[in-house]
Design a protein around this motif. Structure first.
Motif, PDB file in Angstrom:
ATOM      1  N   VAL A 127      41.053  28.858  33.037  1.00  0.00           N
ATOM      2  CA  VAL A 127      41.874  29.275  31.909  1.00  0.00           C
ATOM      3  C   VAL A 127      42.950  30.221  32.416  1.00  0.00           C
ATOM      4  O   VAL A 127      42.748  30.942  33.393  1.00  0.00           O
ATOM      5  N   THR A 128      44.082  30.178  31.766  1.00  0.00           N
ATOM      6  CA  THR A 128      45.194  31.053  32.122  1.00  0.00           C
ATOM      7  C   THR A 128      45.621  31.828  30.879  1.00  0.00           C
ATOM      8  O   THR A 128      45.368  31.404  29.749  1.00  0.00           O
ATOM      9  N   ALA A 129      46.267  32.949  31.117  1.00  0.00           N
ATOM     10  CA  ALA A 129      46.818  33.738  30.015  1.00  0.00           C
ATOM     11  C   ALA A 129      47.995  34.538  30.541  1.00  0.00           C
ATOM     12  O   ALA A 129      47.941  35.067  31.651  1.00  0.00           O
ATOM     13  N   SER A 130      49.037  34.614  29.752  1.00  0.00           N
ATOM     14  CA  SER A 130      50.185  35.471  30.055  1.00  0.00           C
ATOM     15  C   SER A 130      50.049  36.708  29.187  1.00  0.00           C
ATOM     16  O   SER A 130      50.062  36.606  27.956  1.00  0.00           O
ATOM     17  N   VAL A 131      49.879  37.865  29.829  1.00  0.00           N
ATOM     18  CA  VAL A 131      49.648  39.098  29.083  1.00  0.00           C
ATOM     19  C   VAL A 131      50.506  40.220  29.648  1.00  0.00           C
ATOM     20  O   VAL A 131      50.966  40.149  30.785  1.00  0.00           O
ATOM     21  N   LEU A 132      50.676  41.236  28.855  1.00  0.00           N
ATOM     22  CA  LEU A 132      51.355  42.431  29.353  1.00  0.00           C
ATOM     23  C   LEU A 132      50.433  43.127  30.349  1.00  0.00           C
ATOM     24  O   LEU A 132      49.218  43.201  30.127  1.00  0.00           O
ATOM     25  N   PRO A 133      50.966  43.618  31.451  1.00  0.00           N
ATOM     26  CA  PRO A 133      50.116  44.270  32.456  1.00  0.00           C
ATOM     27  C   PRO A 133      49.270  45.408  31.883  1.00  0.00           C
ATOM     28  O   PRO A 133      48.147  45.625  32.313  1.00  0.00           O
ATOM     29  N   GLU A 134      49.795  46.124  30.885  1.00  0.00           N
ATOM     30  CA  GLU A 134      49.053  47.247  30.316  1.00  0.00           C
ATOM     31  C   GLU A 134      48.026  46.832  29.261  1.00  0.00           C
ATOM     32  O   GLU A 134      47.304  47.673  28.722  1.00  0.00           O
ATOM     33  N   ASN A 135      47.919  45.536  28.969  1.00  0.00           N
ATOM     34  CA  ASN A 135      46.953  45.050  27.983  1.00  0.00           C
ATOM     35  C   ASN A 135      45.572  44.956  28.644  1.00  0.00           C
ATOM     36  O   ASN A 135      45.086  43.888  28.979  1.00  0.00           O
ATOM     37  N   VAL A 136      44.961  46.121  28.819  1.00  0.00           N
ATOM     38  CA  VAL A 136      43.675  46.218  29.508  1.00  0.00           C
ATOM     39  C   VAL A 136      42.609  45.405  28.788  1.00  0.00           C
ATOM     40  O   VAL A 136      41.754  44.775  29.425  1.00  0.00           O
ATOM     41  N   ALA A 137      42.629  45.380  27.470  1.00  0.00           N
ATOM     42  CA  ALA A 137      41.629  44.628  26.707  1.00  0.00           C
ATOM     43  C   ALA A 137      41.675  43.138  27.050  1.00  0.00           C
ATOM     44  O   ALA A 137      40.636  42.494  27.197  1.00  0.00           O
ATOM     45  N   ALA A 138      42.871  42.576  27.190  1.00  0.00           N
ATOM     46  CA  ALA A 138      42.993  41.155  27.534  1.00  0.00           C
ATOM     47  C   ALA A 138      42.477  40.895  28.945  1.00  0.00           C
ATOM     48  O   ALA A 138      41.789  39.899  29.181  1.00  0.00           O
ATOM     49  N   HIS A 139      42.795  41.766  29.872  1.00  0.00           N
ATOM     50  CA  HIS A 139      42.292  41.624  31.242  1.00  0.00           C
ATOM     51  C   HIS A 139      40.764  41.666  31.239  1.00  0.00           C
ATOM     52  O   HIS A 139      40.103  40.830  31.865  1.00  0.00           O
ATOM     53  N   ARG A 140      40.198  42.635  30.535  1.00  0.00           N
ATOM     54  CA  ARG A 140      38.745  42.800  30.471  1.00  0.00           C
ATOM     55  C   ARG A 140      38.091  41.584  29.813  1.00  0.00           C
ATOM     56  O   ARG A 140      37.069  41.091  30.275  1.00  0.00           O
ATOM     57  N   LEU A 141      38.691  41.088  28.729  1.00  0.00           N
ATOM     58  CA  LEU A 141      38.136  39.941  28.024  1.00  0.00           C
ATOM     59  C   LEU A 141      38.100  38.718  28.933  1.00  0.00           C
ATOM     60  O   LEU A 141      37.066  38.047  29.039  1.00  0.00           O
ATOM     61  N   LEU A 142      39.202  38.422  29.598  1.00  0.00           N
ATOM     62  CA  LEU A 142      39.238  37.243  30.465  1.00  0.00           C
ATOM     63  C   LEU A 142      38.280  37.400  31.641  1.00  0.00           C
ATOM     64  O   LEU A 142      37.607  36.449  32.034  1.00  0.00           O
TER      65      LEU A 142
END
Length: 166
Positions: A127-142
């Protein structure tokens, strides 16, 4: 993974075309920061065409779930989806948005686990995702749904790639 019992006030189900008004209203109720984190820029509305695309899915190439309140199924709490990429049928772009008052309560992680299970069952391997670098929640979720997670930062966006366990 949080069990459904851990979120008894919610019901997770496949998205349906009738959810379009709930999606439109849900976007209007998100904070500017939540919409910026989800869309990489502020958005305050979705077009009719976008709503059709987001709610009329085939559950093979495009898979989507919603979380609603168990005692009020018209109250949208979260939306999650993955869409296979045109270049590689085993890769899907994933996106999840959780209403502001439900963030930090395990809803996104539970949605992510459900999406990852559905992806694996349908032959998606990453899976891929384009996120803002500061979006820690998205990084943690993935990171919580993938075996390995890599990130490449380019032009103010982090491109995340997560390998799903077989």
């Amino acid at each position: 993974m949080p069990s459904v019992d851990a979120l008894p006030e919610l019901r997770f189900r496949p998205i349906v075309p009738g959810d379009a008004p709930r999606l439109a209203e849900g976007l209007r109720r998100l904070s500017r920061e939540s919409t910026r984190r989800r869309f990489l820029a502020h958005r305050d509305r979705l077009s009719t065409r976008e709503l059709r695309y987001l709610t009329q899915v085939d559950f093979w190439r495009h898979y989507a779930l919603v979380a609603v309140l168990a005692d009020d199924p018209d109250e949208l709490v979260a939306v999650g989806r993955w869409v296979r990429t045109a270049e590689d049928f085993e890769t899907a772009e994933v996106a999840i948005v959780v209403g502001d008052c439900w963030q930090g309560r395990g809803v996104g992680r539970h949605m992510g686990m459900m999406l990852a299970d559905a992806a694996r069952a349908r032959g998606v391997r990453r899976v891929t995702a384009s996120v803002l670098p500061e979006n820690v929640a998205a990084h943690r979720l993935l990171r919580s749904v993938a075996d390995r997670l890599t990130a490449v930062h380019s032009h103010g966006v982090a491109e995340l790639v997560g390998e799903l366990a077989a």
